[in-house]
Write a protein that holds these residues in place. Structure first.
Motif, short mmCIF file in Angstrom:
data_model
loop_
_atom_site.label_atom_id
_atom_site.label_comp_id
_atom_site.label_asym_id
_atom_site.label_seq_id
_atom_site.Cartn_x
_atom_site.Cartn_y
_atom_site.Cartn_z
N ALA A 108 13.19 23.21 5.74
CA ALA A 108 12.52 22.23 4.88
C ALA A 108 11.16 22.75 4.41
CB ALA A 108 12.33 20.91 5.64
N VAL A 109 10.64 22.08 3.42
CA VAL A 109 9.24 22.19 3.05
C VAL A 109 8.63 20.88 3.54
CG1 VAL A 109 7.57 22.31 1.18
CG2 VAL A 109 9.68 23.64 1.05
N SER A 110 7.69 20.98 4.47
CA SER A 110 7.09 19.77 5.05
C SER A 110 5.82 19.41 4.30
CB SER A 110 6.81 19.98 6.53
OG SER A 110 6.00 21.12 6.74
N VAL A 111 5.67 18.10 4.07
CA VAL A 111 4.52 17.58 3.33
C VAL A 111 3.88 16.48 4.17
CG1 VAL A 111 3.71 16.49 1.20
CG2 VAL A 111 5.72 18.01 1.14
N TRP A 112 2.66 16.73 4.61
CA TRP A 112 1.90 15.72 5.35
C TRP A 112 1.26 14.80 4.33
CZ3 TRP A 112 -3.18 16.96 8.44
CH2 TRP A 112 -3.71 15.77 8.98
N LEU A 113 1.71 13.55 4.31
CA LEU A 113 1.09 12.52 3.48
C LEU A 113 -0.05 11.94 4.30
CD1 LEU A 113 4.26 10.74 2.03
CD2 LEU A 113 2.93 12.63 1.03
N ARG A 114 -1.26 12.10 3.81
CA ARG A 114 -2.44 11.72 4.56
C ARG A 114 -3.21 10.63 3.81
NH1 ARG A 114 -6.39 16.64 5.73
NH2 ARG A 114 -6.68 16.40 3.49
N ALA A 115 -3.70 9.65 4.54
CA ALA A 115 -4.53 8.59 3.97
C ALA A 115 -5.57 8.19 5.00
CB ALA A 115 -3.68 7.38 3.59
N GLU A 116 -6.63 7.57 4.54
CA GLU A 116 -7.67 7.09 5.43
C GLU A 116 -7.11 5.98 6.32
OE1 GLU A 116 -10.77 8.36 5.70
OE2 GLU A 116 -10.24 9.85 4.19
N LEU A 117 -7.57 5.93 7.57
CA LEU A 117 -7.04 4.95 8.52
C LEU A 117 -7.20 3.50 8.06
CD1 LEU A 117 -7.87 6.55 11.98
CD2 LEU A 117 -5.67 6.45 10.79
N PRO A 118 -8.32 3.09 7.46
CA PRO A 118 -8.40 1.69 7.00
C PRO A 118 -7.32 1.33 5.98
CG PRO A 118 -10.59 2.64 7.11
CD PRO A 118 -9.62 3.77 7.33
N VAL A 119 -6.93 2.28 5.13
CA VAL A 119 -5.85 2.04 4.16
C VAL A 119 -4.54 1.82 4.90
CG1 VAL A 119 -4.49 3.08 2.29
CG2 VAL A 119 -6.99 3.33 2.32
N ILE A 120 -4.28 2.65 5.90
CA ILE A 120 -3.04 2.54 6.68
C ILE A 120 -3.03 1.23 7.46
CG2 ILE A 120 -1.64 3.57 8.49
CD1 ILE A 120 -2.76 6.31 7.60
N VAL A 121 -4.15 0.86 8.06
CA VAL A 121 -4.23 -0.39 8.82
C VAL A 121 -3.89 -1.57 7.92
CG1 VAL A 121 -5.80 -1.98 10.00
CG2 VAL A 121 -5.83 0.45 10.57
N GLU A 122 -4.42 -1.57 6.71
CA GLU A 122 -4.12 -2.65 5.77
C GLU A 122 -2.62 -2.72 5.48
OE1 GLU A 122 -4.82 -3.56 1.08
OE2 GLU A 122 -6.48 -2.66 2.18
N ARG A 123 -1.98 -1.59 5.32
CA ARG A 123 -0.55 -1.55 5.03
C ARG A 123 0.29 -2.03 6.21
NH1 ARG A 123 -0.39 4.35 2.13
NH2 ARG A 123 -1.41 3.71 0.20
N VAL A 124 -0.02 -1.55 7.41
CA VAL A 124 0.82 -1.91 8.56
C VAL A 124 0.62 -3.35 9.00
CG1 VAL A 124 1.04 0.47 9.39
CG2 VAL A 124 -0.77 -1.01 10.32
N ALA A 125 -0.51 -3.95 8.61
CA ALA A 125 -0.78 -5.34 8.98
C ALA A 125 0.15 -6.31 8.25
CB ALA A 125 -2.23 -5.69 8.68
N ARG A 126 0.81 -5.85 7.21
CA ARG A 126 1.69 -6.71 6.41
C ARG A 126 2.99 -7.07 7.12
NH1 ARG A 126 0.97 -2.90 1.18
NH2 ARG A 126 -1.26 -3.22 0.93
N ARG A 127 3.42 -6.23 8.07
CA ARG A 127 4.69 -6.47 8.77
C ARG A 127 4.52 -6.20 10.26
NH1 ARG A 127 8.99 -2.71 6.71
NH2 ARG A 127 7.28 -1.30 6.42
N ASP A 128 5.26 -6.96 11.06
CA ASP A 128 5.22 -6.78 12.52
C ASP A 128 6.46 -6.04 13.00
OD1 ASP A 128 4.41 -6.99 15.17
OD2 ASP A 128 5.39 -8.93 15.43
N THR A 129 6.74 -4.88 12.41
CA THR A 129 7.94 -4.13 12.77
C THR A 129 7.63 -2.80 13.43
OG1 THR A 129 7.98 -3.12 10.57
CG2 THR A 129 9.26 -5.15 10.86
N ARG A 130 6.39 -2.56 13.76
CA ARG A 130 5.98 -1.27 14.31
C ARG A 130 5.84 -1.38 15.82
NH1 ARG A 130 5.84 2.02 9.54
NH2 ARG A 130 5.17 0.65 7.88
#
Length: 190
Positions: A108-130
């Motif tokens: 494969a060609v691996s691609v690390w998708l990187r974002a700031e932690l506050p952006v990720i926190v906002e996204r994961v807060a939308r669902r309780d599936t993690r």
């Protein structure tokens, strides 16, 4: 550069494009759009794990424990990475397995998708599936995961900052990085 350059179906001998990164960074969402732009199938690693286990990831994780879940995840990743070329959204912890990383390097060609932690926190807060976030402070948990995983993610062929902008812009950045990688490393053609 025109998107038409990237619209052709994948070629024989091409590699899977494996998207890696923390949960909530957008691997599945961006992966679907990337696959559509490249004319290539999309596979969500978590959905494949659910199909293999016959139950949701959260149930497998809770009932089997993390070690057994990760062993099953590694089996699914082996099948996907040695199969036909696709755009693959991996689970956030899939690349922690050394065998999975080795397969990713060779198939494969691996691609690390990187974002700031506050952006990720906002996204994961939308669902309780993690499963790793249940009953925990998301920022503290993601910070600890980042500290543990970022050195492994940094082994990726490419790093693309996806941030809080539009998905289409993020996909464009991934395609641009992939094309530059293909030109620099024709032996790892995707």
């Amino acid at each position: 550069m025109s998107d038409a350059v990237f619209a052709a179906p994948s070629r024989a001998g091409s590699r899977t494009i494996a998207l890696i990164g923390l949960m909530g960074v957008g691997k599945s969402t961006l992966g679907r759009r990337l696959a559509a732009r490249l004319g290539r199938p999309f596979v969500d690693g978590d959905q494949e794990i659910e199909r293999a286990a016959g139950r949701p990831v959260s149930e497998s994780f809770a009932e089997l424990g993390e070690a057994e879940f990760r062993a099953g995840e590694a089996r699914v990743m082996r099948r996907l990475l040695t199969g036909p070329p696709v755009v693959l959204a991996t689970g956030g912890g899939a690349v922690l397995n050394p065998d999975t990383r080795r397969l990713m390097k060779s198939h494969a060609v691996s691609v690390w998708l990187r974002a700031e932690l506050p952006v990720i926190v906002e996204r994961v807060a939308r669902r309780d599936t993690r499963p790793l976030l249940r009953g925990k402070d998301p920022l503290a948990t993601l910070t600890a995961l980042a500290q543990a995983r970022y050195p492994v993610y940094a082994e990726a062929d490419l790093v693309v900052d996806v941030g809080a902008g539009a998905h289409g812009q993020a996909v464009g950045r991934v395609i641009k990085a992939l094309e530059a990688h293909r030109l620099a490393h024709p032996e790892k053609s995707w």
